[in-house]
Motif scaffolding. Structure first.
Motif, short mmCIF file in Angstrom:
data_model
loop_
_atom_site.label_atom_id
_atom_site.label_comp_id
_atom_site.label_asym_id
_atom_site.label_seq_id
_atom_site.Cartn_x
_atom_site.Cartn_y
_atom_site.Cartn_z
N PHE A 188 4.48 23.80 -41.27
CA PHE A 188 4.18 24.02 -39.86
C PHE A 188 2.89 24.84 -39.69
N ASN A 189 2.38 24.79 -38.43
CA ASN A 189 1.30 25.69 -37.98
C ASN A 189 0.02 25.58 -38.81
N ARG A 190 -0.36 24.36 -39.12
CA ARG A 190 -1.61 24.15 -39.86
C ARG A 190 -2.79 23.86 -38.95
N LEU A 191 -2.50 23.62 -37.67
CA LEU A 191 -3.57 23.30 -36.72
C LEU A 191 -3.23 23.93 -35.38
N ALA A 219 -11.57 15.82 -28.83
CA ALA A 219 -11.49 14.61 -29.64
C ALA A 219 -10.30 13.78 -29.18
N ALA A 220 -10.23 12.54 -29.68
CA ALA A 220 -9.15 11.63 -29.29
C ALA A 220 -8.65 10.82 -30.48
N ILE A 221 -7.36 10.52 -30.46
CA ILE A 221 -6.76 9.56 -31.38
C ILE A 221 -6.25 8.39 -30.55
N LEU A 222 -6.70 7.19 -30.89
CA LEU A 222 -6.38 5.99 -30.11
C LEU A 222 -5.50 5.08 -30.95
N LEU A 223 -4.23 4.97 -30.58
CA LEU A 223 -3.23 4.24 -31.35
C LEU A 223 -3.01 2.86 -30.73
N ALA A 224 -3.24 1.80 -31.51
CA ALA A 224 -3.09 0.43 -31.01
C ALA A 224 -3.80 0.27 -29.67
N PRO A 225 -5.10 0.59 -29.61
CA PRO A 225 -5.81 0.60 -28.33
C PRO A 225 -5.83 -0.76 -27.65
N MET A 226 -5.82 -0.73 -26.34
CA MET A 226 -5.73 -1.94 -25.53
C MET A 226 -7.06 -2.67 -25.45
N MET A 230 3.00 4.34 -32.53
CA MET A 230 3.19 5.60 -31.82
C MET A 230 3.61 6.72 -32.76
N VAL A 231 4.12 6.35 -33.93
CA VAL A 231 4.64 7.35 -34.87
C VAL A 231 4.05 7.12 -36.25
N PHE A 232 4.17 8.15 -37.11
CA PHE A 232 3.47 8.12 -38.39
C PHE A 232 4.45 8.41 -39.53
N SER A 233 4.29 7.65 -40.60
CA SER A 233 4.97 7.97 -41.85
C SER A 233 4.23 9.12 -42.53
N GLN A 234 4.75 9.60 -43.63
CA GLN A 234 4.07 10.67 -44.36
C GLN A 234 2.71 10.21 -44.84
N ASN A 235 2.62 8.95 -45.29
CA ASN A 235 1.34 8.42 -45.76
C ASN A 235 0.36 8.28 -44.60
N ASP A 236 0.86 7.80 -43.44
CA ASP A 236 0.01 7.72 -42.24
C ASP A 236 -0.52 9.11 -41.88
N ALA A 237 0.39 10.09 -41.88
CA ALA A 237 0.03 11.44 -41.46
C ALA A 237 -1.05 12.04 -42.34
N SER A 238 -1.00 11.76 -43.65
CA SER A 238 -2.02 12.31 -44.54
C SER A 238 -3.40 11.78 -44.20
N LYS A 239 -3.48 10.52 -43.78
CA LYS A 239 -4.77 9.92 -43.40
C LYS A 239 -5.26 10.52 -42.08
N ILE A 240 -4.34 10.69 -41.14
CA ILE A 240 -4.70 11.27 -39.85
C ILE A 240 -5.15 12.72 -40.03
N GLU A 241 -4.44 13.46 -40.86
CA GLU A 241 -4.78 14.87 -41.06
C GLU A 241 -6.12 15.05 -41.77
N LYS A 242 -6.46 14.13 -42.65
CA LYS A 242 -7.78 14.18 -43.30
C LYS A 242 -8.87 14.17 -42.25
N TRP A 243 -8.67 13.33 -41.21
CA TRP A 243 -9.65 13.27 -40.11
C TRP A 243 -9.57 14.51 -39.24
N LEU A 244 -8.35 14.92 -38.90
CA LEU A 244 -8.17 16.07 -38.01
C LEU A 244 -8.79 17.34 -38.58
N PHE A 245 -8.55 17.59 -39.86
CA PHE A 245 -9.02 18.85 -40.46
C PHE A 245 -10.51 18.83 -40.77
N SER A 246 -11.14 17.67 -40.55
CA SER A 246 -12.60 17.59 -40.73
C SER A 246 -13.35 17.86 -39.43
N LEU A 247 -12.62 17.98 -38.31
CA LEU A 247 -13.27 18.18 -37.01
C LEU A 247 -13.87 19.58 -36.90
#
Length: 325
Positions: free
Chosen positions: A107-110, A206-213, A308-325
């Motif tokens: 918890f509490n990493r961001l 910043a924004a995260i766009l999931l399955a954008p229209m 709309m939701v993330f597996s652990q593998n998904d989350a690691s990819k998202i967090e790589k981007w998030l923590f680079s901001l």
């Protein structure tokens, strides 16, 4: 009266009328009644730490109903406990079960605020699972109803008008205590349109766009066969006319629903997440965007709603981007 009965009634009613376009327009502009999305989390929001509020703009007088919840704190969780979701989604001819467990030591990493925006036919409650992830990361979450959805009292607007009042809401709720706190907008499907509009707000980083229209006229032709085959069989020859009438009634232009135009010009970081099998949000539609602020990810063999939701593998990819901001 459940959604299937309502749709059958409208189909029968339409057969006796010449106003097929008008009926189709009525259905499209009332998506939460006739084309609603299922909720992933069945628990009541107040049972899992959410509170309900309303915010009304002092400028436009438009109102937003929203849920909010604080980040999870590790000290509130006993040793061996965790937060998790285990969700099942069907679409695009595939079935997905997405699970993720987060323990207090992660918890509490961001720090900051995450504004979560549901898609067409959804409502704020469908984003509660997404909120669990961001609360575990350490972020306060805000989940509004888009206009014409859920408890909203405003007229349906294709996700194109909400950013003005949402920016005002963020100005009050996303009070940063330091430069390291991030204000993030996360949108799914139609919610990505409101999210991309909010990139112009001074209160959004910043924004995260999931399955954008896709642009709405294109999206409608892919959405109806997947979501409502019976409606599609009735209205397939009139989709263009139905979309045109609905947009005219909402005072929205096709250009206002075109993410390509918005993302090409964006000066803030955005993460774009598509599925390789999602016809409603195909990666190829966004391939022409060369904006250096845009990062693209493709999750393999995922249903539209499952993004709309993330597996652990998904989350690691998202967090790589998030923590680079």
């Amino acid at each position: 009266m459940n959604n299937k009965i309502k749709i059958v009634f409208l189909i029968i009613f339409a057969q006796f009328l010449s106003g097929c376009t008008s009926i189709g327009s009525y259905i499209i502009s009332n998506p939460d009644v006739y084309l609603s999305e299922a909720e992933f989390i069945k628990a009541k929001p107040e049972e899992i730490g959410f509170t309900k509020h309303e915010f009304c703009s002092h400028i436009s007088k438009e109102c937003i109903q929203y849920l909010t919840a604080p980040p999870y704190l590790s000290e509130n969780f006993p040793v061996g406990s965790s937060v998790y979701y285990n969700l099942h989604a069907v679409g695009n001819g595939v079935e997905n079960t997405i699970s993720h467990t987060m323990t207090p030591d992660t918890f509490n990493r961001l720090k900051g605020t995450a504004l979560l925006l549901h898609g067409y036919g959804g409502k704020k409650e469908v984003m509660i699972a997404t909120a669990i992830y961001f609360r575990a990361l350490g972020m306060k979450v805000i989940i509004p109803d888009l206009f014409g959805h859920g408890e909203s009292i405003e007229k349906f607007a294709f996700g194109s008008k909400e950013h003005w009042v949402l920016s005002q809401l963020l100005s009050q709720l996303a009070n940063k205590k330091g430069e390291k706190e991030l204000t993030l907008v996360v949108g799914h499907s139609m919610g990505t349109l409101a999210a991309s509009n909010l990139l112009s707000s001074e209160y959004v980083d910043a924004a995260i766009l999931l399955a954008p229209m896709m642009r709405f006229d294109l999206a409608a032709k892919e959405y109806l066969p997947n979501k409502a085959p019976k409606l599609n069989s009735l209205f397939s020859d009139s989709v263009d006319d139905i979309v045109t009438q609905t947009m005219n009634e909402a005072s929205v232009t096709l250009e206002e629903t075109d993410l390509l135009l918005k993302l090409i010009e964006s000066s803030k970081p955005a993460l774009l997440i598509n599925s390789n099998v999602d016809s409603i949000s195909p990666p190829s539609y966004f391939s022409s965007i060369n904006n250096k602020q845009l990062t693209k990810l493709i999750f393999e063999n995922r249903a539209h709603s499952s993004l709309m939701v993330f597996s652990q593998n998904d989350a690691s990819k998202i967090e790589k981007w998030l923590f680079s901001l």
